[in-house]
Design an enzyme around this catalytic site. Structure first.
Site: not given
Length: 351
Positions: A154-157, A159
């Site tokens: 995922g994008c949050y993860t 980052t």
């Protein structure tokens, strides 16, 4: 003598991550896009949906059932969470030669129990779930090269994991008590029409969502716990901010015994010194989302907290590139034996 091009299918090409895959792959020298799928927009051209692709010779959008899988080498699956596992299972049963890069969350969690807990139903392709490799390239590069099914993170993860895991493994920070305060642009919510994502609902403000129960938390639990060798439960709060692209994560951590911010910074710079898509700023400097917009980079900074024994990590990515489609292409390059940076050399857009 020209090199043979890999034949690529993109499932869900009418969404944001699907169209970003088309943008990145259209000029990739070693691939040919042979199939693009959509559901409601099947039968249309990509130029009908995204006029910026009007000059490209692309296949028409079709349904998944219309794809000639025998003529596909690798498929990207940019479909909604919960629907992907059955699609990938069906495709790989019919065409086991195909490599798959899945951009949904369906194969990211190694523990079936964790998947059921966070997503509310039992996994429908357990054998494939156990086979899937978590596609965070900087941490799992060798495993990815040998994999048939890649679970794109995922994008949050992406980052929040890349700045933290090397520090946990080195003992530079204490894994307990981690706090991740993260912000996302609106494209992170997908392209579906939703009242909460209307311009007038989003602009000129920001708000937290998924507080204490956002599903990306499960990936943080998984990767932080693996790095620490014990169960780690971080605090993670995402926020929606009025911009189209970008993830910005501010991470608060306690340093290990006798460790200062300069030591934390040294661990990260040493760990990532040869990574083409990771840039660690000089100690004390803070990244901005504009540093990465449109690129496959993650930029991170380390700042000493005013409270001794604590450090602040700040990292940023473009949620549609390094946080999704760019990282997916990076995974594809590894799986197909291409240079890892091929097709991903774009610099950030500014302003």
């Amino acid at each position: 003598m020209t090199e043979t091009k890999a034949r690529i299918a993109i499932l869900g090409a009418s969404g944001y991550t699907g169209s970003e895959l088309v943008r990145l792959l259209a000029r990739h020298p070693r691939v040919e896009i042979v199939a693009l799928t959509a559901d409601r927009k099947a039968g249309q051209s990509m130029a009908d949906v995204f006029p910026q692709f009007g000059k490209l010779a692309l296949p028409k959008l079709v349904t998944i059932d219309e794809v000639a899988w025998a003529h596909v080498d690798l498929a990207f699956c940019a479909l909604p969470h919960g629907t992907t596992q059955q699609v990938i299972k069906r495709v790989l049963e019919a065409a086991p030669h195909i490599k798959m890069v899945d951009l949904s969350a369906d194969f990211r969690l190694r523990d079936p129990g964790a998947y059921e807990q966070w997503y509310g139903h039992a996994h429908q392709a357990l054998e494939l779930q156990q086979e899937a490799v978590y596609g965070l390239v900087e941490l799992y590069r060798d495993d990815i090269r040998k994999a048939r099914l890649i679970a794109n993170p995922g994008c949050y993860t992406t980052t929040a994991i890349l700045p933290v895991v090397p520090l946990i493994e080195a003992g530079a920070i204490e894994p307990e008590g981690l706090v991740i305060d993260a912000k996302s642009g609106v494209t992170g919510a997908g392209r579906s029409a939703k009242e909460s994502l209307l311009y007038t609902e989003v602009t000129d403000g920001m708000h937290a969502y998924g507080v204490a129960n956002h599903r990306h938390t499960a990936e943080l639990d998984q990767e932080y716990s693996k790095a620490a060798g014990r169960t780690i439960v971080p605090s993670f709060t995402p926020h929606l901010i009025p911009m189209s692209r970008g993830i910005y994560a501010t991470i608060y951590a306690k340093t290990g015994a006798g460790v200062g911010a300069a030591d934390v910074h040294r661990v990260l710079t040493d760990f990532y010194k040869s990574e083409p898509f990771v840039h660690v700023l000089p100690l004390g400097q803070v990244p901005q989302t504009r540093f990465v917009k449109g690129s496959n980079m993650i930029v991170m900074g380390v700042v000493a907290d005013r409270q001794p024994g604590r450090v602040i990590l700040i990292s940023t990515t473009d949620n549609l590139v390094k946080g999704a489609s760019g990282q997916a292409v990076q995974n594809m390059n590894l799986v197909l034996g291409f240079p890892e940076t091929l097709g991903l050399e774009q610099l950030a857009l500014f302003p």
